[in-house]
Design a protein around this motif. Structure first.
Motif, short mmCIF file in Angstrom:
data_model
loop_
_atom_site.label_atom_id
_atom_site.label_comp_id
_atom_site.label_asym_id
_atom_site.label_seq_id
_atom_site.Cartn_x
_atom_site.Cartn_y
_atom_site.Cartn_z
N ALA A 326 0.84 -1.21 0.00
CA ALA A 326 0.00 0.00 0.00
C ALA A 326 0.86 1.26 0.00
O ALA A 326 0.55 2.25 -0.68
CB ALA A 326 -0.93 -0.01 1.22
N THR A 329 2.27 1.99 -3.44
CA THR A 329 1.29 2.65 -4.30
C THR A 329 1.21 4.14 -3.98
O THR A 329 1.12 4.98 -4.88
CB THR A 329 -0.10 2.02 -4.11
N ARG A 365 -6.01 9.82 -1.97
CA ARG A 365 -6.72 8.53 -1.92
C ARG A 365 -5.75 7.40 -1.56
O ARG A 365 -6.09 6.51 -0.78
CB ARG A 365 -7.38 8.25 -3.27
N CYS A 366 -4.56 7.44 -2.12
CA CYS A 366 -3.55 6.41 -1.81
C CYS A 366 -3.11 6.49 -0.36
O CYS A 366 -2.87 5.46 0.29
CB CYS A 366 -2.36 6.55 -2.74
N GLU A 369 -5.63 4.82 1.73
CA GLU A 369 -5.49 3.36 1.67
C GLU A 369 -4.39 2.86 2.60
O GLU A 369 -4.52 1.77 3.20
CB GLU A 369 -5.19 2.94 0.22
N ARG A 372 -5.93 2.89 6.00
CA ARG A 372 -6.89 1.81 6.12
C ARG A 372 -6.19 0.46 6.31
O ARG A 372 -6.60 -0.35 7.15
CB ARG A 372 -7.78 1.76 4.88
N THR A 373 -5.11 0.25 5.55
CA THR A 373 -4.36 -0.99 5.68
C THR A 373 -3.75 -1.12 7.07
O THR A 373 -3.74 -2.21 7.68
CB THR A 373 -3.24 -1.05 4.62
#
Length: 424
Positions: A326, A329, A365-366, A369, A372-373
């Motif tokens: 993640a 990214t 947005r990345c 993520e 969130r991860t």
């Protein structure tokens, strides 16, 4: 000479010729500076030797060459300081020499006083000329016996310096006065390219899993070697601002009304902060390996059964790899953002500002993520032995800096000066 060597020679000549055709190329600037310096020196020699028949005519061309500075503003400022330094040195010699005579003690006093005056901050880089002028004046003074002739020779030195400085400044102002406004863009491009290249190398490695210690150490060393680049970029911005001051070229007058140095200054400082954040990321990744090595050394001293149990309970690979994917990214999105900045061009700023805004949205947005991860995997953000906390914090800071940069350049692109002010 072989055909290959001959061909390579002519290829280099052709490349040099292509560089000369580009207005902002270093080859063209260097050639122009040499030609202007030669012209200034020749005109000064003509005045001092042919017209004045001066005793020491070389003072004039020497002064003229010094005054063909990179910018018009520097030519004016440095000429004033230079003339002031020479006048001070000659004055020291005149006062002490005429009162004490041309002996060794007088020379020592002249040297002492001149070197003290040379430390005066007002004179800046020209401070050393105080002592130089005083020494030349002393040599000239000792070669003349009559007091009136001595005063005349000392005054002539100051006059020659004035003539040479005036000619040098005149040539720099009237013949292709240097304009370096693009230096600000080059500085931003260089910093953005450095971030782009480093993160572009990091992202694939992180996406494949935990990088080895040699790799993270290499990233860390590269991130720590940016001080020179930062200094050069800031100097480029300063030169860009300065090149427009006192510049008589119509193009410079237009640029004074259109170029947004404040936006460039904020963008550059944001990139400097981003470099610090990238350095913190590389340090955290590298420190993880160092901590693991220390843990391994301690585990070797324990019983094999306890070691296997601990590895099963807290294996870093179990949670680290998904997080790194993640994060890879996210870093790739920063690469996309800096790729736009690495081609910054004022003439296309509106389009580039839009692309930066889109890249900042994707980057955010990345980053979400990544967070969130971290939450899904239950990774600790407060454990100092784990890198997650630092990496998440620096990702947030990078995201904020990119958003800020996009907004700064967007405001600059959306608020151009009135059309009537764009003309010279």
């Amino acid at each position: 000479m072989s055909d290959t060597a001959t061909r390579e020679k002519w290829e280099r000549v052709a490349e040099w010729g292509r560089q000369l055709r580009r207005p902002e190329s270093s080859a063209r600037r260097s050639l122009l500076l040499v030609l202007k310096s030669a012209l200034a020196a020749t005109l000064s020699w003509l005045v001092s030797y042919e017209l004045m028949n001066a005793t020491s005519p070389a003072f004039a061309p020497f002064s003229a060459v010094l005054m063909v500075q990179v910018t018009v503003y520097q030519s004016v400022v440095q000429s004033l300081r230079y003339v002031g330094a020479v006048a001070a040195g000659v004055a020291v010699q005149a006062v002490l020499g005429l009162s004490a005579g041309p002996d060794l003690v007088t020379f020592a006093l002249v040297a002492l006083v001149a070197l003290v005056i040379s430390r005066w901050r007002v004179l800046g880089a020209q401070g050393s000329q105080v002592a130089t002028a005083a020494f030349f004046a002393f040599a000239t003074y000792t070669g003349v016996s009559d007091n009136i002739d001595q005063v005349k020779e000392l005054g002539q030195i100051v006059l020659l310096v004035l003539i040479g400085s005036a000619v040098g400044v005149g040539v720099n102002v009237l013949i292709a006065p240097p304009l370096r406004y693009r230096s600000a863009e080059w500085g931003i491009r260089a910093l953005a390219q450095e971030i782009h290249d480093l993160l572009d190398a990091m992202a694939p490695e992180l996406g494949e899993g935990t990088p080895d210690a040699d790799t993270t150490q290499g990233w860390r060393n590269r991130a720590d070697r940016t001080d020179t680049l930062i200094s050069q970029s800031r100097e480029g911005l300063r030169t860009a601002r300065e090149s427009l001051r006192l510049n008589p070229r119509p193009w410079a007058r237009r640029r004074r009304r259109t170029i947004t140095f404040e936006a460039y200054d904020r963008t550059m400082e944001a990139l400097v902060r981003m470099i610090s954040q990238v350095a913190a990321i590389t340090r955290s990744l590298d420190q993880q390996h160092q901590d693991e090595e220390q843990d391994q050394d301690q585990e070797r001293e324990r019983e094999q059964e306890r070691e296997e149990e601990r590895e099963e309970e807290s294996s870093p690979d179990r949670d680290y790899a998904p997080f790194l994917r993640a994060y890879a990214t996210f870093l790739s999105s920063v690469v996309d953002f800096t790729e736009v900045l690495a081609t910054l061009d004022e003439d296309h700023l509106r389009d580039q500002a839009g692309r930066l805004g889109e890249a900042a949205d994707s980057l955010e947005r990345c980053r979400g993520e990544v967070v969130r991860t971290t939450e899904e995997r239950g990774l600790s953000l407060t454990d100092p032995t784990e890198p997650y906390g630092v990496l998440v914090v620096e990702a947030t800071r990078l995201s904020e800096e990119c958003r800020y940069t996009a907004q700064v350049l967007a405001r600059s692109a959306e608020n151009p000066p009135p059309s009537g002010s764009r003309t010279a």
